[in-house]
Design a protein around this motif. Structure first.
Motif, PDB file in Angstrom:
ATOM      1  N   LEU A   1       0.821  -1.213   0.000  1.00 38.32           N
ATOM      2  CA  LEU A   1       0.000   0.000   0.000  1.00 38.32           C
ATOM      3  C   LEU A   1       0.856   1.265   0.000  1.00 38.32           C
ATOM      4  O   LEU A   1       0.351   2.354  -0.227  1.00 38.32           O
ATOM      5  N   ALA A   2       2.136   1.112   0.267  1.00 27.66           N
ATOM      6  CA  ALA A   2       3.070   2.245   0.242  1.00 27.66           C
ATOM      7  C   ALA A   2       4.486   1.686   0.248  1.00 27.66           C
ATOM      8  O   ALA A   2       4.731   0.570   0.735  1.00 27.66           O
ATOM      9  N   ASP A   3       5.423   2.488  -0.322  1.00 30.83           N
ATOM     10  CA  ASP A   3       6.844   2.164  -0.252  1.00 30.83           C
ATOM     11  C   ASP A   3       7.169   0.741  -0.744  1.00 30.83           C
ATOM     12  O   ASP A   3       7.595  -0.093   0.052  1.00 30.83           O
ATOM     13  N   PRO A   4       7.028   0.456  -2.048  1.00 32.43           N
ATOM     14  CA  PRO A   4       6.657   1.351  -3.143  1.00 32.43           C
ATOM     15  C   PRO A   4       5.141   1.535  -3.229  1.00 32.43           C
ATOM     16  O   PRO A   4       4.390   0.686  -2.767  1.00 32.43           O
ATOM     17  N   PRO A   5       4.680   2.649  -3.830  1.00 32.89           N
ATOM     18  CA  PRO A   5       3.244   2.891  -3.937  1.00 32.89           C
ATOM     19  C   PRO A   5       2.577   1.850  -4.820  1.00 32.89           C
ATOM     20  O   PRO A   5       3.210   1.287  -5.710  1.00 32.89           O
ATOM     21  N   PRO A   6       1.297   1.561  -4.583  1.00 34.33           N
ATOM     22  CA  PRO A   6       0.608   0.506  -5.341  1.00 34.33           C
ATOM     23  C   PRO A   6       0.392   0.895  -6.795  1.00 34.33           C
ATOM     24  O   PRO A   6       0.181   2.066  -7.114  1.00 34.33           O
ATOM     25  N   ARG A   7       0.423  -0.101  -7.668  1.00 36.70           N
ATOM     26  CA  ARG A   7       0.219   0.108  -9.096  1.00 36.70           C
ATOM     27  C   ARG A   7      -0.948  -0.766  -9.557  1.00 36.70           C
ATOM     28  O   ARG A   7      -0.849  -1.993  -9.533  1.00 36.70           O
ATOM     29  N   THR A   8      -2.024  -0.129  -9.959  1.00 31.13           N
ATOM     30  CA  THR A   8      -3.178  -0.894 -10.415  1.00 31.13           C
ATOM     31  C   THR A   8      -2.875  -1.644 -11.701  1.00 31.13           C
ATOM     32  O   THR A   8      -3.436  -2.705 -11.947  1.00 31.13           O
TER      33      THR A   8
ATOM     34  N   VAL B   1       7.758  -5.293  -2.432  1.00 31.07           N
ATOM     35  CA  VAL B   1       6.425  -5.174  -1.833  1.00 31.07           C
ATOM     36  C   VAL B   1       6.290  -5.988  -0.548  1.00 31.07           C
ATOM     37  O   VAL B   1       5.240  -5.956   0.090  1.00 31.07           O
ATOM     38  N   GLY B   2       7.317  -6.721  -0.169  1.00 32.22           N
ATOM     39  CA  GLY B   2       7.260  -7.499   1.067  1.00 32.22           C
ATOM     40  C   GLY B   2       6.838  -8.934   0.873  1.00 32.22           C
ATOM     41  O   GLY B   2       6.393  -9.591   1.817  1.00 32.22           O
ATOM     42  N   LYS B   3       6.998  -9.456  -0.340  1.00 31.20           N
ATOM     43  CA  LYS B   3       6.567 -10.819  -0.622  1.00 31.20           C
ATOM     44  C   LYS B   3       7.405 -11.846   0.145  1.00 31.20           C
ATOM     45  O   LYS B   3       6.863 -12.795   0.730  1.00 31.20           O
TER      46      LYS B   3
ATOM     47  N   LEU C   1       1.012   4.235 -12.510  1.00 30.08           N
ATOM     48  CA  LEU C   1       1.276   4.748 -11.173  1.00 30.08           C
ATOM     49  C   LEU C   1       0.239   5.813 -10.855  1.00 30.08           C
ATOM     50  O   LEU C   1       0.295   6.928 -11.372  1.00 30.08           O
ATOM     51  N   GLU C   2      -0.721   5.453 -10.029  1.00 28.89           N
ATOM     52  CA  GLU C   2      -1.811   6.361  -9.727  1.00 28.89           C
ATOM     53  C   GLU C   2      -1.527   7.116  -8.431  1.00 28.89           C
ATOM     54  O   GLU C   2      -0.936   6.567  -7.495  1.00 28.89           O
ATOM     55  N   PRO C   3      -1.965   8.362  -8.353  1.00 32.16           N
ATOM     56  CA  PRO C   3      -1.849   9.080  -7.078  1.00 32.16           C
ATOM     57  C   PRO C   3      -2.625   8.344  -6.003  1.00 32.16           C
ATOM     58  O   PRO C   3      -3.716   7.841  -6.235  1.00 32.16           O
ATOM     59  N   TYR C   4      -2.041   8.305  -4.812  1.00 32.63           N
ATOM     60  CA  TYR C   4      -2.678   7.560  -3.728  1.00 32.63           C
ATOM     61  C   TYR C   4      -2.682   8.435  -2.490  1.00 32.63           C
ATOM     62  O   TYR C   4      -1.646   8.958  -2.062  1.00 32.63           O
ATOM     63  N   ASN C   5      -3.871   8.602  -1.915  1.00 34.39           N
ATOM     64  CA  ASN C   5      -4.030   9.539  -0.809  1.00 34.39           C
ATOM     65  C   ASN C   5      -4.352   8.804   0.483  1.00 34.39           C
ATOM     66  O   ASN C   5      -5.248   9.177   1.224  1.00 34.39           O
ATOM     67  N   GLY C   6      -3.661   7.710   0.745  1.00 34.52           N
ATOM     68  CA  GLY C   6      -3.906   6.967   1.961  1.00 34.52           C
ATOM     69  C   GLY C   6      -3.371   7.700   3.182  1.00 34.52           C
ATOM     70  O   GLY C   6      -2.601   8.657   3.093  1.00 34.52           O
ATOM     71  N   THR C   7      -3.785   7.243   4.364  1.00 35.64           N
ATOM     72  CA  THR C   7      -3.334   7.834   5.614  1.00 35.64           C
ATOM     73  C   THR C   7      -2.009   7.221   6.020  1.00 35.64           C
ATOM     74  O   THR C   7      -1.877   5.998   6.086  1.00 35.64           O
ATOM     75  N   LEU C   8      -1.036   8.048   6.323  1.00 40.48           N
ATOM     76  CA  LEU C   8       0.287   7.570   6.669  1.00 40.48           C
ATOM     77  C   LEU C   8       0.580   7.790   8.147  1.00 40.48           C
ATOM     78  O   LEU C   8       0.053   8.697   8.787  1.00 40.48           O
ATOM     79  N   ASP C   9       1.470   6.967   8.650  1.00 39.20           N
ATOM     80  CA  ASP C   9       1.996   7.173   9.981  1.00 39.20           C
ATOM     81  C   ASP C   9       2.830   8.449   9.986  1.00 39.20           C
ATOM     82  O   ASP C   9       3.590   8.710   9.058  1.00 39.20           O
ATOM     83  N   GLU C  10       2.718   9.254  11.027  1.00 39.74           N
ATOM     84  CA  GLU C  10       3.399  10.533  11.033  1.00 39.74           C
ATOM     85  C   GLU C  10       4.919  10.383  10.986  1.00 39.74           C
ATOM     86  O   GLU C  10       5.632  11.317  10.558  1.00 39.74           O
TER      87      GLU C  10
END
Length: 363
Positions: free
Chosen positions: A129-136, A208-210, A347-356
Motif C-alpha cells: 500500500l506504500a513504499d513502493p506505492p501501489p500500481r493498479t 512489496v514485502g513478498k 502509477l496512480e496518485p494515492y491519498n492513503g493515511t500515513l503514519d506521522e
C-alpha cells in the motif's frame, strides 16, 4: 617365397554408425513414482515423492523428454535412485498434463511464453500500500493472467501500517476479488486458512514485502529480504521460484506456497479479450451474441457488444471486466503525466493515511 594373393575374404568393412537400426521400443517405466517439482536449478530439479516434503529427491530430465519444459508445480513420474541420499540422482521420465498454468511474456510483443508456475490453484497477488506505492496496472495484468490460466486470484495487501487500503481496492470492487491484509501487525490466520490444502503462487513487484510474507507463513523458509531503493523500486531478493510447504495444525490439510522472483514486467502477448471474458461464466454466455471480431470494449469500437445489454450485477461485473480489458490492452495509451508503460503498471496518485513518522508519500 611366393607372393600372397588376396581375395574378397581378406577385406573387412567397418560398419557405419547408421547401419545398426535403432529400436523404437522405449521403457514403459511401470515402476515410476509420482513426485511434485518444488525447485529448478541449472538442469537439476528438486522433487518431493508423493508430495511429501519429508521425501525429497534430486532429478535430471530423461533424454527421451528432449527439451520438454519442467517447471515448479509440475507433477512428474520419476525413476532411478529415489533414496534422496546426498550425491544421488533420479530421472524425470514423464510430465503429467497441467491443470493450470501461470504464463507471462517479457512484453506485449514478445511471442515467447514463459511458464512461471504449473498446477497452482490460487494466485496471491502481493501489493504494498506504500513504499513502493501501489500500481493498479500490475494487479490488472496479474488478474488477466490468473483468469486465463485457470487460477483463482487473491489480492494481498502488505504494509497496511503505512496507508489505508480503501482507495486502492475500490478499483476492483465489482470483480468479486478476495482481498486480504498482510501488514506486519495484521494476523495471518485467515490467510493461512485460504492457503491450506492447495497450491498457491505468490507474485509481486520487487520490494512489496513478498519474501517477508513468505517468512511469516513458513518460518523455516529463510527467504532473503531487502529494502526499497530511493526511486520507489525494490531490489530482487528471490532469484528463482521455489515451492515451500505450509505446516498446518493437526487435522488441517497441508498446502504449498510458491515464492516467485520479483517481477518488474508482466507481458500478456498470449492473452486475447475472449480469454479474459471466458473466465466469467455469465459473461461467457453473453458474448455468444457478440458479432464476429468483437473486442468487447463497447462503443465506439464495438457498438453491438452484447455486454451492454446486461443488467444488475452482471452489468457491473461486465463493466469491471471491460475496464480490465482496456487496462491490459492500453500499452499505447498516454496519460496526463506522459506515456504509460503497461508492463510496469499505471502509477496512480494515492491519498492513503500515513503514519506521522513515515512522512508524506510521493504519488
Amino acid at each position: 617365397m611366393s607372393r600372397r594373393v588376396y581375395d574378397e575374404t581378406d577385406v573387412r568393412i567397418r560398419p557405419g554408425k547408421g547401419s545398426r537400426p535403432r529400436t523404437k521400443t522405449r521403457p514403459r517405466h511401470d515402476d515410476a513414482e509420482y513426485a511434485m517439482v518444488v525447485s529448478v536449478d541449472r538442469g537439476r530439479w528438486g522433487c518431493v515423492l508423493d508430495g511429501d516434503p519429508g521425501r525429497p529427491v534430486v532429478c535430471m530430465r530423461a533424454r527421451e523428454l528432449g527439451r520438454t519444459p519442467v517447471v515448479v508445480g509440475d507433477e512428474v513420474s520419476v525413476v532411478g535412485d529415489l533414496s534422496g541420499r546426498p550425491d544421488t540422482l533420479a530421472r524425470i521420465v514423464k510430465v503429467s498434463d497441467r491443470r493450470t498454468v501461470l504464463r507471462r511474456t517479457a512484453d506485449d510483443t514478445d511471442p515467447y511464453e514463459r511458464i512461471v508456475v504449473a498446477n497452482a490453484a490460487q494466485l496471491l497477488i502481493v501489493t504494498a500500500l506504500a513504499d513502493p506505492p501501489p500500481r493498479t496496472g500490475f494487479v490488472e495484468r496479474a488478474l488477466a493472467a490468473a483468469y486465463v490460466g485457470g487460477l483463482t486470484p487473491i489480492l494481498c495487501l502488505t504494509k497496511s501500517d503505512l496507508a489505508a487500503p480503501e482507495s486502492f481496492t475500490a478499483a476492483f470492487a465489482d470483480l468479486d476479488l478476495p482481498i486480504v491484509l498482510a501488514g506486519r501487525d495484521d494476523p495471518l490466520e485467515g490467510l493461512r486458512a485460504d492457503l491450506a490444502g492447495t497450491i498457491t503462487a505468490l507474485i509481486g513487484h520487487s520490494g512489496v514485502g513478498k519474501s517477508t510474507l513468505v517468512n511469516r507463513l513458513v518460518p523455516d523458509a529463510d527467504r532473503a529480504t531487502g529494502v526499497v531503493s530511493g526511486v520507489g523500486k525494490g531490489r530482487h531478493t528471490s532469484t528463482q521460484s521455489v515451492a515451500l510447504p505450509l505446516v498446518g495444525q493437526p487435522g488441517t490439510p497441508q498446502g504449498w506456497v510458491v515464492d516467485t522472483p520479483g517481477i518488474r514486467s508482466f507481458g500478456l502477448a498470449h492473452v486475447s479479450p475472449d480469454d479474459i471474458v471466458d473466465a466469467f461464466d455469465d459473461l461467457r454466455v453473453a458474448i455468444e451474441d457478440c458479432p464476429r471480431g468483437c473486442t468487447h470494449l463497447g462503443p465506439p469500437a464495438d457498438p453491438e457488444c452484447a455486454l451492454d445489454a446486461l443488467t444488475g450485477n452482471a452489468h457491473r461485473r461486465a463493466m469491471a471486466v471491460r475496464a480490465l480489458l482496456v487496462a491490459v490492452g492500453g500499452q499505447d495509451e498516454v496519460s496526463a503525466d506522459g506515456p504509460v508503460d503497461a508492463n510496469e503498471g499505471t502509477l496512480e496518485p494515492y491519498n492513503g493515511t500515513l503514519d506521522e513518522n513515515n512522512g508524506p508519500l510521493d504519488a
